[in-house]
Design a protein around this motif. Structure first.
Motif, PDB file in Angstrom:
ATOM      1  N   UNK B   1     -40.588  33.677 -62.442  1.00  0.00           N
ATOM      2  CA  UNK B   1     -41.160  32.292 -61.864  1.00  0.00           C
ATOM      3  C   UNK B   1     -42.504  32.853 -60.966  1.00  0.00           C
ATOM      4  N   UNK B   2     -42.326  34.029 -60.192  1.00  0.00           N
ATOM      5  CA  UNK B   2     -43.562  34.520 -59.360  1.00  0.00           C
ATOM      6  C   UNK B   2     -44.460  34.667 -60.318  1.00  0.00           C
ATOM      7  N   UNK B   3     -44.117  35.383 -61.400  1.00  0.00           N
ATOM      8  CA  UNK B   3     -45.312  35.922 -62.497  1.00  0.00           C
ATOM      9  C   UNK B   3     -45.875  34.584 -63.321  1.00  0.00           C
ATOM     10  N   UNK B   6     -48.284  32.927 -60.715  1.00  0.00           N
ATOM     11  CA  UNK B   6     -49.428  34.188 -60.475  1.00  0.00           C
ATOM     12  C   UNK B   6     -50.567  33.858 -61.668  1.00  0.00           C
ATOM     13  N   UNK B   7     -49.920  33.577 -63.002  1.00  0.00           N
ATOM     14  CA  UNK B   7     -50.634  33.423 -64.038  1.00  0.00           C
ATOM     15  C   UNK B   7     -51.532  32.188 -64.085  1.00  0.00           C
ATOM     16  N   UNK B 149     -52.306  28.532 -50.275  1.00  0.00           N
ATOM     17  CA  UNK B 149     -51.619  28.928 -49.116  1.00  0.00           C
ATOM     18  C   UNK B 149     -49.845  28.697 -48.962  1.00  0.00           C
ATOM     19  N   UNK B 150     -49.707  27.623 -49.651  1.00  0.00           N
ATOM     20  CA  UNK B 150     -48.267  27.171 -49.654  1.00  0.00           C
ATOM     21  C   UNK B 150     -47.743  28.247 -50.532  1.00  0.00           C
ATOM     22  N   UNK B 151     -48.113  28.413 -51.825  1.00  0.00           N
ATOM     23  CA  UNK B 151     -47.394  29.438 -52.712  1.00  0.00           C
ATOM     24  C   UNK B 151     -47.465  30.938 -52.216  1.00  0.00           C
ATOM     25  N   UNK B 152     -48.436  31.141 -51.387  1.00  0.00           N
ATOM     26  CA  UNK B 152     -48.512  32.488 -50.650  1.00  0.00           C
ATOM     27  C   UNK B 152     -47.402  32.565 -49.630  1.00  0.00           C
TER      28      UNK B 152
END
Lengths: 418, 169
Positions: B1-3, B6-7, B149-152
């Protein structure tokens, strides 16, 4: 009391690792809620009013001009001419470094771009010719700061926007202090390197350099000549300079690739993205402060506590040196300029004179940790330890402080051409 | 999911940079056309600087998000030493949560402002174009940044690392 609470809230957000721009936005929203009509949309209205100003066009364009010229070969050709002219003199390469920075500053409006453009060519040349790394880095870091003093200057444009002062007048006022600093830097560079080996003078090299650099030399002539003759506004001059630089780089020198162009534009874009929202937020807060007559109260308070104009301007210098050390030039100007210019006028200092004093202080800030941008960039660009870089700029800071004192005490230096 | 996220964020950044580059080209071309027209045929390009300014605002707001993506917005570090170093990851996460919260308020305010501009049919005085489409970059720029920012905050590994130079300074 409420104002203090808002200030503490903004500082708390910064302590909680929120970026300055978001923390200021939160502060602006709190100010709107408390002193304004409590409508969130009023804040957006202020941001729009701040950004919907054509004078802002000058900022990204001047940044882009500098970027194009440092990535292409205009900068290198300008430097070659100066080295051919001065290399055979005592401390010749050191002199060439300062004069190259000054010449590039007359095209670029930014200190980092000036330092990198000149440094990429002259740092290896200086170290290969027996100059110490400490001196070379100090000269480039300090010389780079001329980029914001010698017009065109992005910080001067910002100051002009924030205080509604004529940008052309600020540019004219920057010429005297720019020349003073260039002469002072050159003298120091020559005295410190009097016994260094000199390059042999070559008439043929000078002629070749002049031939190959003629189009590059024309650049500052077109740019500044256009502005001072009244032919172009600063924004138009920047657009013409970009057009000219592209024409020369694409059709004649042909040393830049498409990827370089994209890189330069995205770099300029990022600078705009960090600066403009900050500028808009600061203008929103300042507008409300003006409505509530806060600058007027601050003027009364200052006049009540500090009687002498000289004492006032020395205090301002101290304050700005401190601000410059902890904040980048753009942020420092958008936050402090509107209020300080009001107070300074009450003491008899024109906004133009204060603007130049402010730029000179913040120029020193570019060389002082923790937010000395030239130091941070130099560490990466020249692969040197931060400690060495900090030590390298100390004598240059002393020279700059002396020049600052002169400009403060002798207003004529800045105002003679206004 | 994180990858995958990121993409996706990488694509968004690249698209933003493409628009920024095109905006800069348009902005410069408009201003140059105006000057060349004025100097050569005595007829400038009507409204060139107004259009150029709107391209600038578009690129500025998208660049705001690109600056978040690259981690280049100024963050004073003077208070960082107040908490133990071990708390740094938690503090950074909290910073992103607070930034996202501020972004929500800012985006809401911008949305209301633009809706009002549209309701009152406000136009640019020179080129007579409706203003609200020119104002939408406010929502897009701040909105995308808030989302980032939310995703970070959710996936701290996605946040841009501080440049080595800045860290050492």
């Amino acid at each position: 009391m409420i104002a203090l609470a808002i200030l503490i809230a903004v500082l708390a957000l910064i302590a909680l690792r929120v970026n300055l721009v978001w923390a200021l936005m939160a502060g602006a929203l709190m100010v709107q809620f408390t002193y304004g009509a409590g409508e969130l949309s009023y804040f957006s209205q202020d941001i729009w009013a701040a950004m919907d100003r054509q004078v802002l066009l000058a900022i990204p364009l001047f940044v882009l001009v500098g970027q194009i010229m440092s990535r292409g070969s205009i900068a290198a050709r300008l430097i070659r001419v100066i080295v051919a002219l001065t290399g055979h003199l005592p401390g010749g390469l050191a002199m060439a470094t300062i004069l190259s920075c000054a010449a590039f500053s007359a095209i670029s409006g930014s200190s980092i771009i000036t330092m990198l453009a000149v440094g990429s060519v002259l740092y290896p040349a200086l170290t290969d010719n027996g100059y110490s790394r400490r001196f070379a880095i100090g000269a480039l870091c300090a010389g780079g700061t001329l980029g914001i003093v010698i017009p065109p200057s992005v910080p001067m444009i910002l100051y002009g926007i924030m205080t509604e002062t004529s940008i052309v007048s600020l540019f004219r006022a920057g010429i005297g202090p720019g020349i003073l600093l260039t002469v002072a830097f050159t003298l120091y560079a020559v005295i410190a390197n009097w016994n260094r080996p000199r390059l042999a003078f070559s008439g043929a090299e000078l002629v070749t350099a002049l031939k190959q650099g003629a189009l590059a030399i024309l650049m500052p002539v077109i740019l500044l000549g256009g502005i001072y003759s009244g032919h172009f506004s600063p924004t138009e001059a920047a657009a013409v300079a970009i057009g000219y630089a592209l024409l020369v780089e694409v059709l004649i020198y042909r040393e830049m690739k498409i990827a370089d162009y994209i890189g330069t534009v995205s770099q300029s874009g990022i600078l705009v993205g960090t600066l403009f929202p900050l500028l808009a937020v600061a203008m929103s807060i300042n507008k409300l402060l003006a409505e509530k007559q806060v600058p007027g109260h601050l003027v009364d308070m200052a006049l009540h506590n500090v009687e002498s104009p000289m004492a006032f301007i020395l205090i301002v210098n101290g304050l700005l040196l401190l601000v410059g050390a902890v904040m980048d030039t753009g942020s420092a100007i958008v936050i402090t300029a509107p209020v300080l210019s009001h107070i300074a006028e009450a003491y008899g200092y024109s906004p133009i004179q204060l603007g130049i004093i402010m730029i000179l202080n913040l120029e020193i800030g570019i060389l002082t940790p923790p937010m000395g941008m030239n130091l941070i960039v130099a560490m990466t660009a020249f692969h040197e330890r931060f400690g060495l870089i900090v030590r390298s700029v100390i004598p240059w800071i002393v020279v700059m402080l002396l020049c600052l004192l002169l400009v403060t005490l002798v207003p004529w230096i800045a105002l003679a051409l206004v | 999911m994180e990858r995958q996220i990121n993409r996706l964020l990488g694509w968004v950044t690249r698209a933003e940079i493409a628009v920024i580059v095109l905006s800069f080209v348009a902005m410069t071309a408009l201003l140059l056309a105006d000057i060349v027209g004025r100097e050569i045929v005595r007829q400038g390009l009507f409204g060139a600087s107004s259009y150029a300014l709107y391209f600038l605002i578009l690129s500025a707001m998208l660049s705001f998000d690109v600056a978040v993506a690259k981690g280049v917005h100024l963050r004073p570090t003077a208070f960082d030493g107040l908490v133990p170093q071990a708390w740094a990851p938690t503090m950074e996460r909290l910073g992103h949560v607070l930034s996202a919260a501020i972004a929500v308020l800012v985006v809401w305010g911008a949305w209301v402002f633009i809706a009002e501009t549209r309701f009152f049919h406000e136009t640019n005085a020179t080129i007579r174009l409706p203003l609200w489409p020119m104002q939408t970059p406010l929502v897009i720029g701040f909105g995308l940044s808030g989302l980032r920012h939310c995703l970070y905050a959710l996936y701290p590994g996605l946040a841009p690392q501080k440049p080595a130079a800045e860290a050492e300074a």
